[in-house]
Each structure stands twice: as C-alpha cells, then as structure tokens.
Motif scaffolding. Structure first.
Motif, short mmCIF file in Angstrom:
data_model
loop_
_atom_site.label_atom_id
_atom_site.label_comp_id
_atom_site.label_asym_id
_atom_site.label_seq_id
_atom_site.Cartn_x
_atom_site.Cartn_y
_atom_site.Cartn_z
N TYR A 77 -8.44 7.30 -9.43
CA TYR A 77 -10.14 7.97 -8.75
C TYR A 77 -10.31 7.08 -7.12
CZ TYR A 77 -14.86 7.80 -7.50
OH TYR A 77 -16.28 8.22 -7.01
N MET A 78 -11.12 8.32 -6.80
CA MET A 78 -11.27 7.13 -5.22
C MET A 78 -12.42 7.84 -5.04
SD MET A 78 -9.04 5.68 -3.39
CE MET A 78 -7.24 5.23 -3.65
N PRO A 79 -13.52 7.35 -4.23
CA PRO A 79 -14.54 7.36 -3.56
C PRO A 79 -15.24 8.64 -2.83
CG PRO A 79 -14.42 5.55 -2.85
CD PRO A 79 -13.19 6.03 -3.53
N ARG A 80 -16.09 9.38 -2.84
CA ARG A 80 -15.77 10.35 -2.01
C ARG A 80 -16.98 9.41 -0.63
NH1 ARG A 80 -15.44 15.29 0.37
NH2 ARG A 80 -17.00 16.54 1.20
N MET A 81 -16.68 9.60 0.63
CA MET A 81 -16.42 9.62 1.97
C MET A 81 -17.45 10.83 3.24
SD MET A 81 -16.39 5.47 2.97
CE MET A 81 -14.68 5.11 1.83
N VAL A 82 -18.44 10.37 2.94
CA VAL A 82 -19.36 11.46 4.33
C VAL A 82 -19.92 10.67 5.55
CG1 VAL A 82 -20.09 12.38 1.82
CG2 VAL A 82 -21.33 11.47 2.33
N ARG A 117 0.68 -1.63 -0.13
CA ARG A 117 -0.08 -0.03 -0.17
C ARG A 117 1.03 1.28 -0.48
NH1 ARG A 117 -5.54 0.90 3.72
NH2 ARG A 117 -5.62 2.35 2.25
N GLU A 118 2.14 1.22 0.46
CA GLU A 118 2.58 2.44 1.13
C GLU A 118 3.95 2.61 -0.47
OE1 GLU A 118 5.59 1.74 3.46
OE2 GLU A 118 4.53 2.27 5.19
N LEU A 133 -8.19 0.33 5.66
CA LEU A 133 -7.76 -0.87 5.71
C LEU A 133 -8.15 -1.32 4.14
CD1 LEU A 133 -9.22 -2.26 8.83
CD2 LEU A 133 -6.97 -1.69 8.91
N TYR A 134 -9.13 -0.43 3.56
CA TYR A 134 -8.86 -1.32 1.82
C TYR A 134 -7.70 -0.90 1.06
CZ TYR A 134 -13.13 -3.10 3.64
OH TYR A 134 -14.00 -4.81 4.43
N ASP A 135 -7.54 -1.76 0.12
CA ASP A 135 -6.85 -1.02 -1.07
C ASP A 135 -7.49 -0.31 -2.01
OD1 ASP A 135 -5.28 -3.32 -0.79
OD2 ASP A 135 -6.49 -4.72 -1.53
N GLY A 136 -9.03 -0.05 -2.29
CA GLY A 136 -9.20 1.18 -3.30
C GLY A 136 -9.91 2.21 -2.15
N PHE A 137 -9.15 2.80 -0.54
CA PHE A 137 -9.48 3.55 -0.66
C PHE A 137 -8.08 4.20 0.32
CE2 PHE A 137 -10.76 7.43 2.83
CZ PHE A 137 -11.55 7.79 2.29
N ASP A 138 -7.80 4.99 -0.18
CA ASP A 138 -6.20 5.74 0.96
C ASP A 138 -6.78 7.16 1.17
OD1 ASP A 138 -3.38 7.23 0.87
OD2 ASP A 138 -3.76 5.49 1.04
N LEU A 139 -6.68 7.74 2.63
CA LEU A 139 -7.16 8.93 3.25
C LEU A 139 -6.62 9.62 2.36
CD1 LEU A 139 -7.74 8.62 6.87
CD2 LEU A 139 -9.41 9.96 5.28
#
Length: 1025
Positions: free
Chosen positions: A419-424, A115-116, A393-399
């Motif tokens: 692309y990263m999905p928006r978290m609300v 991930r890093e 913890l997921y591969d598809g999301f990184d803050l």
C-alpha cells in the motif's frame, strides 16, 4: 594590525579547508590573494572582514564576542595571541562541519541503497503486469512524464455536487494540536508555533461547514489555561460559524482537549509525551458526539466521522491512532516536514545528529510522519514540489511504487498486500469575502494620510497605515512589502542586502520597504533565532544607511493585515516572499487578492502559484542581484505592474475555499476504502444498572414468590434465593434487548488492566505472574462493590499459552472480562466460554498484508551476519492476524524500528512487537496493538479511559512504552518484571523514551512492590474509588 595580516589570510584559507574544488596549495593562493587585496585597498578593515567572512559563515555568536575582546585589547602581543586562538577555534569548527557532512553522506548513501533494494524487491513481486499496466508502461516509454501521471485526477472521481450531497449530514474532524488557535484575532507570528497553519485550519473548518452535505466540523486542539496566554485558549468550546436556520448544518467548532500540564503553554517539540492523553480525550469527545449526532440525524445509530484529518506531524499521529481505534478514513497534511528539515540542518554542518534530535525532537517527528503515511488514505499537499522533493524522502512513500500500485488497483489486480497513500495537490484556499480590491488610480486616502491636512482627515484611515508611514521620510515611494515571522528561513536579511546594493539613483532611495516581522515588545526577550534575525535587520539598516526607507513596526493585529496589503497596493508597490524554501506561500495568494504583483522564491509552492496566477516573477532567494532586478523591473515598468495586478485578480478564484472544499471532498469520497465496522456500536448507558435497581425492590408478588420457594426448599436462605432470582431476571432482560451478538460483560464502573510481561531469562512464564494476578485482584476488591470493577489481561502470548499460565493459579481465567492476546491481534471473552470477538478481527484487518509478508519478515529481521535459522516461524502461535517467529538465543536480529523501516520501503504496513524477552517476534496488523485494543473496549463498553487503571512492570515487550501514557492511570509495579525486550526497541537513530513518556505525569505512579497492600495504598493515594 599590519603584523597580523598573515593571520587574517590564514582565517580565510582555513575556511575553505576540505573543499573539493580547491588545490593542495589553496592556502598559499588565498594568502597571496589576500596580500594583493591589502596593497590595493589601503582601507582594509580586519574587523569588517572577520564579521562578514567568518561570523556569517559559521553563525557562532561566541566567536563574535571573542573578536570584540580581541579588538579591545591594547597589548599587541596579547591581541595576536587571542587572534591566533580564534583561528584554531575556527579550524576545529571546520573539522567538525566536515565530519558531520561526511557522516551525513554515509548515512544518506546507506539509506539510498536500502530504499533501492526495497523498491527492487517490490518490483520483483509485482513484475507480472496486468494489461492496464502494460498500457501505462507503453505511455512511459513514449516519454509521458511520470509526475504528471501520478498527479492527474482519475477520471472516475465524482465531483462534489451541492444538489446531490446536501442531505448527507457528514461529520468531519480536523486535528491541529500545537500553537494558539482561536477563531477571532488570531495571534499569528506570536511564536513559531502560531503561524500560517493556525489560520489555515480555522478557515478550512469554516469553509467545510459552509459546504452542502457537511453537518458538523470539529477542530480539535490543545486546551491551554496558562497565565502566559489569553484566557480564550482555555475555553473548552468555541463556535466558529453559526449556520442559518434551515441550512441543514450545525456549524463548525473549536474543541479544546486538555493534555499535559494544564498551566503551561508547551512548544510543539515538547508535546510528544502528551500525545496519548490527547488521543484518549479526543476519542471520548468523538464517541460522545457520534452518539449525539446519531440521535439527531442517523436514527439513533452512532454517526461516526466521515474523515479524520491530521495537520502537521503531531496532528497526524493523533489522527492515525483515532482512525485505527474507530476504523474511519484518515487524511494527512504535513504543512512542513521533519525529514526535509533534518537534511537541511545536517547540510549546514553546525549541529550533529544528536544535537538536532535533542533540540527539535526530530526523530520522533519523522516517525510520526511515517505513521501518518502508514494510516492515511490520502495526503493533501500544496504543491508538486512537496511530493517530489519532500515526501519522496520518506520510507513510507515511493513515487514509482505508488504509481504501479495505483494502476493495479484501478485494473482490479492484486497489490499483494502492499500500500502507498495517494498524494493529491489541493492548494489552500482563501476567504475572499473580506477582500476589497480597490482601484489604485484613486489615491485620495493616501494623500489624506501624507498631505498637509493629514491631521484633520486621517481619522477614517486604518491606524496601521500611520504606524507604517511614520518610518518613511518620503511616503510617496512604491512600497516593497515583506510579511513573515522573524525566522532565518524567511531570508529577510538577503532582501535587505539587496536593498542596500541598489544604485542610489534608481534603487533603494526610490522605494519604501515595509517589513512586518511578527509582534514584539523587547527583542532581547524573544526566542534566540527571532532576536538574531531582528538584530541583524537593525544592523543592516545601519550598515546601508536605510533610515527613513524601511518600516518595521513592533505590533500589528491579524485584522490589520488586509490594510497592510491595501497600503502597498495604493503606493503601486510589490509584495516579496524571499524565503529559502516556501512549502506553499499563502501570503502570495493574499497579496494577489489585494491587487499586488509579487516577487517570490523559486523554491517550493510559489512556482505552482505563480503559474496559476501569472502575476509576478520568480527569483533565486540566494541571488541578491536577481532580487534587486526583479523588484526594479516590476516597479519601473508600469504596464507590467498593471498586467500582473489584473492577472492576479482575474485568476484568484482558483484559490477560493469553495473550490478547495469541492476538490477536497471529491478526493476524500474517492479515497474512502475504509468504513467503520458495521457492528461497532456503543453500549447504551442506563441511568442505573438493572441489578442495582432490583436490590431494594418491594414488590409483594416478588417477595411472596421468593418466600414460597424458600419454604419449599430449606437448603437456601432468602437472601441467596432472592439474588439468584434477580440475576435470572437480569439475564432475561439482557437477552431480550440484544438480538445480535453481545460482547459486553455488563455495566462496569472501572477497569483494572493487567499488562505485566512476566517471563524468565529464557522467555518462559515466570511464577511471579500468578502472584501479581492475585495481588491485583485482591486490591481491586478493596473499596469497590461487587461487579463494579472488571479485569482485563493484555499479553503478547497466545490464548493457549495464556490458559497454561493460569494453571494452578488461585485466580480463575473466568474472572476476567477480556483477554487480549498476541500483542493486540486477538480478543477473547472468558465469560462467553472464551469466544473470540469476530467484530474486532474485522476491525483490525485493514491493510493487513497477510500471507504476502509471511516469508519476508525472517529475511528482513535477520542481520547480514546472522544465520538463516536465527528467526523461524512458530506455527503454534501463528494465526490469520498474527505471524509469530521464534528468535534463537544469541541471534543477530534487527530492532523493531529497523524491521518496520524495511517493510515500509516495500509497501507493507504492519505492527511489530518483540515479546517473551525478545525470544519471539509478533507481526500483527497496523491498527492492532494492546493500547488500541484497550481503546476499542472503552468504545464498545462505554467506559471512559480515565476510569481505567493499567498495571505494568518496570520493563516489558517492545510495545511497553505505548501502555504508559494516556488518560488512564498507570501503576508501575517494582520487582514484578525482571527481564524485558527493550534491547530490540530503540536504535541509535531512533527517538528516546523521554521523548514519548511524560516524566512528571500525575497519572503514572511507581509502586514499591507488586504486593496487594502496596497496590491498594497507591490506588487510594491516586484517589481511585
């Protein structure tokens, strides 16, 4: 037992084996400590010691049974032997736990490095900052918290307004598959699948339907006709809300889609193989509803969903496939997350990774959640903790990467295909219309229940009050209320231990404890985990002598829950949620609405809830003393209790459904970067095809015209000339009625789809492909009228390779209605001179990274030990929507899952398929695949997927499994495919084929051979006409 003291000391010593905080001689220290304890406590009980220190540590019921046999043994020598044997068993358990922990630590370290590396690669590509990014970097250096920046509402979000949006006629689709869902008398707590999520989605559907601008809300779930459950769960439709006349809405509905065995209630862990069938059924419903709503409110044009919202991992996978097929926005709510559960189970050390996956199908669940992240515009969370500690913890999301990409989009700077999905954060709402917060000072109801005249005056009181009060010897005491299902994660046993540890003068005897732990008839008939919890509860009540102080009624209805809260408030009690981790904590909001102060776990959603409500205390769920102190503080301090009560009632509006829907629709509107393809129209369904209606025409002028031409030209007979004239009229009518490009081949009653990947061991076309084509076409012509059955070919090859494979074949390529090439990334129509479907090309381009991913794939797909030229781009098959790479024979390449994981870590969303016996890798857009292309055609051509027959071999490309399950019929032709690409599909850490392909589906049939007579026999046996 004195002679066995050394064994008891050894028991305790080996439990600490492997601890980093112990010294080498720790075993001797523990034994010495134990011997001192024996001298000081003459009443030491080895049985008590073993149960508390060993059984509770390992949770092994078989060890308990062994211990029972040990203490029942009269012979001293045999007893010692059995006890020593038990010691060795515990030692092996300790070794197993240590090995699992070691393997888990290695896996996490490896994944952390990957991930890093992914983040580093992305940051290198995005290193050129825009002016907006430079400003944000400056804010970060000044110490602005990262999470605050991520979660704050963007200033350009338009708040949903009733006045502006009331005429929009929105159609919203919610998806929640598992559990028992109905609008009234919900059986919450009946099992682990029927919990808070069921109540949430039902109330969300009702609340959205009551919001101005929303025309219809459909909540899609699984139809269950099992005798195990109530017949209401088998009803296809259920109205949740009937709007008043003139409201501009047609309401909210539960729509039950059949999938899987019709007569079984299936737990969510076993639903995965039936997901494709649910997707196809849901797609058919949405298309029909879009057509009907279009006639009502959209001028005859289909009214596609405004958003498709998937709940939990299974609903998220369904929503991802539907949004891809229809190209409409998707929203995801995880509720509880698989990767978080997986990590917790591994830390416990009781189950290996394989055991966890076999029990919970956890790897398939995690992949479904990753797919949801790939496809979602927005992810709705209940708390910030869910974003930071769970989705992180997921591969598809990184803050960090999400923040960088969002700033670039806001400033109009290219994100280079990432692309990263928006978290609300939008907390769940609550329906306060049923809440009656009564004044606790007037306790007349309670007195009438527990007073001397209670037999005469309790008729008007809730029955559940009597059911609870019958447990108490002193009903006047403040009630401590815990409301949850009997699940180990809810931590009810620690709560009881805290009760038992309270001083008798100011503690347990001064409080009444009400435990509402679902419904039960017989504890032994419940699931293992539930029965263990309830059995432990009964044992703890006995251990601490809490009889007359704890209520644990066997049954309650959902309608009783408000009365349970009211009873606790009447007694000036406290609500407690001691869960180890609480993703949100809806019960905390419910308690506040009825004026109950709360004590809640500090792990998860309650942190944000209590910050907003300011009506209680947070505690460490592992700390019995902290739980005890918090409860006594709230109950003992009357002023504090009243202040918490008032604060909760004053601030509860923040969690209303009205507020929730306003925030929800505002964020959805802002996140809608994706709309249905403008030309995605549904082919009109005529009552009867025009060609059929003209077959028996008796118009005299037509007959005279035919006869006149026949006499003039004797080379054609009357029937042939009449057929040609009918076809000419049909073509003229078709051209007059369609001013735009027409991609429909005509009305078909059924589709035969050939998806057989026939290659030799080198990846070249095999001769058996042409033989299979001829046999399938021959079978299609038997028992079906001319023009009723259309042929479609799905292949991983390019168009040029496909044309070449037809060379010398007795089947013409023009006999096919459509060719889907390059693993679903291109679509051609032979009856239109092999014209490409331009609409389909637009349809699948969403989130396609294009050139940005082109050079990344060979590097990520090649193992570290591989050569640089193991994977090279193949220009002859690459195009704007597909990058093809040749794989050198014997090359060391990664599996599909591993390559996809590494692309996700870098923000790329693609679909990958190994084809031609793993000699070629196709990288295509996320929503492009052979099965999704088939769904696209079913929508465009108006053909129900139950009328489709798919022909496959026993193996194939790495997307082979996607083609097997669904509403369509699948015929697996033996001996048609000798070599496949399956070796590069599932890895060791991936899910298995049986997790996604139903093993007993009547829609999947194995055919003895690819010969025409066997195919025809199988078609007839399946009732295909």
């Amino acid at each position: 037992m004195a002679g066995n003291d050394w064994l008891n000391g050894y028991l305790e010593a080996i439990l600490d084996a492997g601890s980093n905080t112990r010294k080498m001689n720790d075993g001797r220290v523990k034994i010495a400590k134990f011997e001192e304890q024996v001298k000081e406590e003459k009443m030491f009980s080895p049985t008590k010691y073993f149960v508390e220190e060993v059984i509770n540590s390992f949770d092994e019921s078989d060890l308990h049974r062994t211990w029972v046999k040990v203490i029942a043994t009269r012979n001293t020598r045999e007893r010692s032997n059995r006890l020593e044997n038990t010691c060795w068993r515990i030692w092996h358990l300790a070794r197993k736990k240590k090995q699992i922990a070691w393997d888990d630590a290695r896996r996490l370290a490896k994944r952390r490095l990957e991930r890093e590396q992914g983040r580093h690669d992305a940051e290198d590509d995005l290193s050129e900052l825009s002016e907006g990014e430079k400003e944000k970097e400056g804010e970060k250096e000044k110490g602005e918290p990262l999470v605050k920046d991520i979660l704050r509402t963007i200033s350009d979000i338009r708040i949903w307004s009733d006045d502006i949006d009331k005429s929009r006629h929105l159609y919203i689709v919610l998806i929640s598959i598992h559990g028992l869902i109905r609008g009234e008398n919900m059986e919450l707590g009946r099992d682990s699948d029927t919990g808070g999520q069921v109540k949430y989605v039902v109330e969300l559907a009702r609340a959205l339907a009551n919001t101005k601008g929303v025309y219809r809300v459909d909540l899609l779930t699984r139809q269950i006709t099992s005798p195990e459950v109530d017949s209401s769960y088998g009803e296809p439709n259920e109205m949740l809300i009937c709007p008043p006349d003139g409201s501009g809405s047609c309401g909210a509905y539960i729509v039950r889609i059949p999938c899987g065995p019709r007569d079984k209630y299936i737990p969510k862990e076993s639903l995965w193989p039936h997901i494709p069938e649910f997707v196809d059924g849901a797609l058919g419903h949405i298309v029909n509803m879009a057509r009907a709503l279009g006639e009502e409110v959209n001028g005859g044009r289909p009214k596609w969903p405004y958003v498709i919202h998937g709940h939990y991992a299974d609903g998220g996978e369904v929503a991802a496939h539907l949004s891809g097929a229809l190209n409409v926005p998707m929203v995801l709510t995880g509720h509880s997350l698989g990767r978080n559960k997986f990590e917790q189970l591994l830390k416990q050390g009781r189950l290996s990774k394989g055991d966890i996956n076999a029990t919970y199908k956890i790897m398939k669940r995690i992949e479904a959640e990753e797919l949801g992240l790939d496809s979602a515009e927005m992810v709705v969370t209940s708390t910030r903790q869910e974003i930071e500690e769970q989705w992180g913890l997921y591969d598809g999301f990184d803050l960090k990467l999400e923040r960088k990409l969002r700033v670039r989009r806001r400033r109009g700077v290219s994100c280079l295909g990432r692309y990263m999905p928006r978290m609300v954060v939008i907390p769940p709402g609550m329906d306060f219309s049923y809440v009656i917060a009564q004044d606790t000072e007037g306790d007349g109801d309670l007195k009438s229940l527990i007073g001397s005249d209670r037999g005469q005056n309790k008729r008007h009181l809730p029955l559940i009050w009597s059911e609870v009060m019958r447990f108490f010897t002193n009903p006047h005491k403040p009630t401590i209320l815990a409301l949850s299902r009997p699940d180990p994660k809810k931590n009810v046993t620690t709560l009881l231990k805290a009760f038992g540890a309270m001083p008798s003068s100011t503690g347990a005897s001064q409080l009444g404890k009400t435990l509402i732990l679902g419904n039960r008839d017989d504890i032994e008939e419940m699931s293992n985990s539930s029965s263990v919890v309830l059995t432990t509860v009964l044992k703890l009540i006995d251990k601490y002598d809490l009889y007359g102080q704890v209520a644990y009624p066997k049954h309650h209805k959902q309608s009783d829950v408000p009365d349970i809260y009211r009873l606790a408030a009447k007694t000036k009690g406290v609500f407690i949620n001691p869960a180890l981790v609480e993703p949100f904590g809806l019960t905390i909001i419910e308690a506040a609405a009825y004026g109950l102060p709360v004590v809640a776990t500090k792990n998860g959603g309650p942190v944000d809830i209590l910050k907003a409500l300011n009506n209680g205390l947070l505690v460490d769920p592992h700390d019995q003393k902290a739980i005890e102190d918090a409860l006594l503080k709230l109950v003992g301090d009357k002023n504090l209790w009243l202040e918490c009560r008032k604060n909760g009632l004053k601030n509860i509006h923040r969690f209303s459904w009205t507020e929730h829907c306003r925030n929800y629709l505002s964020h959805v509107e802002h996140s809608r970067h994706r709309h249905p393809t403008t030309r995605l129209q549904i082919m009109p369904i005529p009552e009867e095809p025009l060609s059929d209606s003209l077959k028996d025409v008796e118009d005299l002028s037509l007959r005279f015209s035919v006869e006149g031409d026949f006499k003039h030209n004797g080379e054609l007979d009357a029937a042939t000339r009449q057929r040609e004239l009918i076809e000419a009229i049909t073509r003229m009518a078709s051209s007059n009625s369609n001013t735009g490009v027409n991609y429909g081949p005509g009305r078909r009653q059924r589709l035969f789809v050939i998806a057989i990947d026939c290659y030799d061991q080198n990846g070249d076309d095999a001769q058996i492909f042409q033989e299979t084509l001829m046999c399938v076409k021959k079978a299609a012509s038997v028992g079906h009228g001319q023009g009723q059955v259309g042929l479609v070919l799905l292949t991983g090859s390019s168009l040029q390779e496909t044309i070449k494979s037809f060379k010398g074949c007795q089947v013409n390529i023009e006999d096919f209605d459509a060719l889907v090439c390059k693993s679903g990334s291109e679509m051609y129509y032979p009856w239109r001179d092999l014209a490409a479907d331009a609409d389909y090309e637009i349809h699948i381009e969403y989130r396609w990274p294009g050139e940005n991913v082109r050079s990344m794939v060979p590097r990520l797909a090649t193992l570290e030990v591989g050569a640089d030229d193991d994977i090279m781009e193949y220009a002859g098959s690459s195009s704007s929507r597909c990058y093809s790479y040749n794989v050198k024979p014997g090359a060391k390449t990664r599996r599909v899952d591993d390559v996809r994981q590494r692309l996700r870590m870098r923000g790329f969303r693609c679909n990958l398929v190994y084809t031609r016996v793993a000699s070629r890798l196709n990288v295509v857009p996320l929503v492009a695949s052979r099965i999704q292309a088939l769904r696209y055609l079913s929508v465009r051509w108006g053909i129900d997927l139950s009328k489709v027959v798919v022909f496959v071999g026993e193996k194939g490309d790495t997307d082979y499994e996607d083609l097997l399950a669904g509403l369509h019929k699948t015929l697996v032709l033996r001996s048609s495919v000798e070599y496949g690409s399956e070796k590069l599909f599932h890895g060791e850490d991936s899910f298995k084929r049986e997790d996604v392909v139903p093993q007993d589906s009547p829609n999947i049939v194995l055919v003895e051979s690819y010969q025409a007579h066997d195919i025809s026999a199988a078609i007839e046996a399946m009732g295909i006409k």
